[in-house]
Scaffold this active site. Structure first.
Site, short mmCIF file in Angstrom:
data_model
loop_
_atom_site.label_atom_id
_atom_site.label_comp_id
_atom_site.label_asym_id
_atom_site.label_seq_id
_atom_site.Cartn_x
_atom_site.Cartn_y
_atom_site.Cartn_z
CB VAL A 65 -0.94 0.03 1.24
CG1 VAL A 65 -1.69 1.35 1.31
CG2 VAL A 65 -1.91 -1.15 1.20
CB ALA A 75 4.73 2.51 1.03
CE LYS A 76 5.18 -1.51 8.12
NZ LYS A 76 6.05 -0.74 9.00
N GLY A 77 4.08 -2.95 3.35
CA GLY A 77 3.76 -4.18 2.65
C GLY A 77 3.56 -5.30 3.65
CG ASP A 101 7.07 -4.03 10.14
OD1 ASP A 101 7.38 -3.04 10.81
OD2 ASP A 101 6.00 -4.64 10.32
#
Ligand code: NAD
Length: 417
Positions: free
Chosen positions: A60, A105-107, A146
């Site tokens: 995202v 953003a992050k995944g 992460d």
């Protein structure tokens, strides 16, 4: 009514609160309350027994008005699109708080990495990377580690992306091993950043860190390094720490080096010589100067916030305090350094890593730490006057500071077409 703990709803509520203070129009609030781009990928991975399993992953990109997107990749069975959205939103505000030229953003991939072999994890990481390769890159979106991903995961991601391109692209991810363009100081950057912010805050709040007592919840990467740095570099007395198995307390202070050895040998902090066992709940309510939540989200809630006796809270974890608890703490005069500021040392040194990769010129550990301290203190000293002027807590002030810069970028760029 019980507190609503849906992370994305919390993230949006925080934006709306700062939007009111900034008197933003409804169109701008709507832009800031939705992710810019979301990619869902369902991809097959061959397992060691020859079977094929299909996994679901996300990337995202919440907002990139200030620069390329930045944010970690999480491998966890409980990953949901809503969680990834919230984490991507928080990255947007965190990079803006730190004045880094990035969006957020992050995944995530829905997977239990503990149930997979190393070879299966490598194949999963490589296939996920190839699936999201259409939207990542040093100028577009730069992933990092992460929960349950690490420097090895980043090395696989960097290699896969480079293989697709046909040349090495170290700047596509950060948190890499030193041998392929990682940065000095990255592994302790989060904890070190928190320590620098605590030091800056102690100065303005009239607290002598050499006389301060500290309790740390969580003794993983962030918490254990944090506890050591608070003890060794601030001269504070760490009287309590905990991990998932329980907590320990010694009013005269815990010997950090011996405790780190004990944790390495036994896998936990419990049963450390000379300490008394306490529960995690008791740890949070200790009468200490500084409380450092460094474990999980939603630890300080409306149920226990009024029992917190610490003068200052330094959020190394993401989201350890709920919105209702924030209000109670502020009313009770507890000075809280919010996650978007207190744990931003990690993304800041990630930014340094990306800068070094792009320039192909690498800095010493001293240079990295000194630049980190400069950026952490600047962010703290910029946010504090907003909190004082508006009589708001530091989290809201940090959001006002961060959201305003994202809004300025949107306004000056204008609306296309
Ligand atoms: P980690 O997995 O290394 O450590 C987590 C620690 O919390 C472990 O010691 C675990 O035993 C402990 N824990 C788990 N449940 C607990 C409970 N109920 N009570 C007390 N302790 C408990 O993870 P980490 O990388 O240290 O991350 C911790 C927090 O810091 C997370 O919220 C993470 O998002 C945040 N954070 C970490 C970084 C980083 O660079 N590592 C950067 C930014 C934010």
């Amino acid at each position: 009514m019980p507190e609503n703990l849906d992370q994305f709803e919390i993230a949006v509520a925080q934006v709306r609160k700062s939007a009111e203070i900034l008197k933003l129009d409804s169109g701008m609030v709507e832009i800031l309350s939705k992710p810019k781009r979301e990619l869902t990928v369902n991809f097959p991975v061959r397992m060691d027994d020859g079977s094929v399993k299909v996994f679901t992953g996300y990337r995202v990109q919440y907002n990139y008005s200030r620069g390329p997107c930045k944010g970690g990749v999480r491998f966890h069975p409980n990953v949901t699109l809503n969680e990834v959205r919230a984490l991507a939103a928080w990255m947007t505000w965190k990079t803006s708080v730190m004045n880094l030229p990035y969006g957020g953003a992050k995944g995530g991939v829905i997977v239990d990495p503990k149930k997979m072999s190393r070879n299966e994890l490598e194949r999963l990481t490589r296939r996920y990377t190839s699936e999201i390769s259409i939207i990542i890159g040093p100028e577009k979106d730069i992933p990092a580690p992460d929960v349950y991903t690490d420097s090895q995961t980043m090395a696989w991601m960097m290699d896969t992306f480079s293989m697709i391109k046909g040349y090495s692209v170290p700047g596509v991810v950060t948190g890499k091993p030193l041998s392929i363009g990682g940065s000095e100081g990255r592994s302790e950057a989060t904890a070190r950043g928190a320590m620098y912010v605590a030091r800056a805050a102690a100065k303005t709040q009239g607290m002598d860190t050499k006389k301060a007592t500290v309790a740390v919840q969580g003794f993983g990467n962030a918490g254990s390094i944090g506890a050591r740095l608070f003890s060794e570099e601030l001269g504070s007395k760490v009287v309590a720490v905990s991990d998932s198995k329980g907590g320990i307390y010694n009013k005269n202070g815990l010997d950090m080096r011996k405790l780190l050895d004990h944790k390495a040998k036994t896998g936990s902090v419990i049963n450390f010589t000379g300490s008394k066992a306490i529960s995690n709940e008791e740890l949070l309510q200790l009468d200490v100067d500084m409380l450092v939540p460094a474990a999980l989200e939603n630890q300080i809630t409306e149920k226990n916030a009024s029992s917190i006796k610490a003068k200052m809270i330094i959020e190394e974890a993401n989201g350890p305090t709920t919105p209702k608890a924030d209000e109670i703490l502020h009313k009770n005069g507890v000075f809280l350094l919010p996650d978007v500021l207190a744990n931003a040392g990690g993304v800041t040194v990630s930014y340094f890593e990306w800068v070094q990769d792009i320039q192909s010129y690498f800095w010493s550990l001293e240079e990295v730490n000194q630049r980190l301290e400069t950026l952490m203190s600047k962010a703290y000293n910029d946010i504090l006057p907003i909190a004082r002027k508006e009589n708001i807590d530091m989290r809201t002030a940090a959001y006002v500071y961060a959201v305003k810069k994202v809004v300025d970028a949107h306004r000056i760029r204008g609306l296309w077409p």
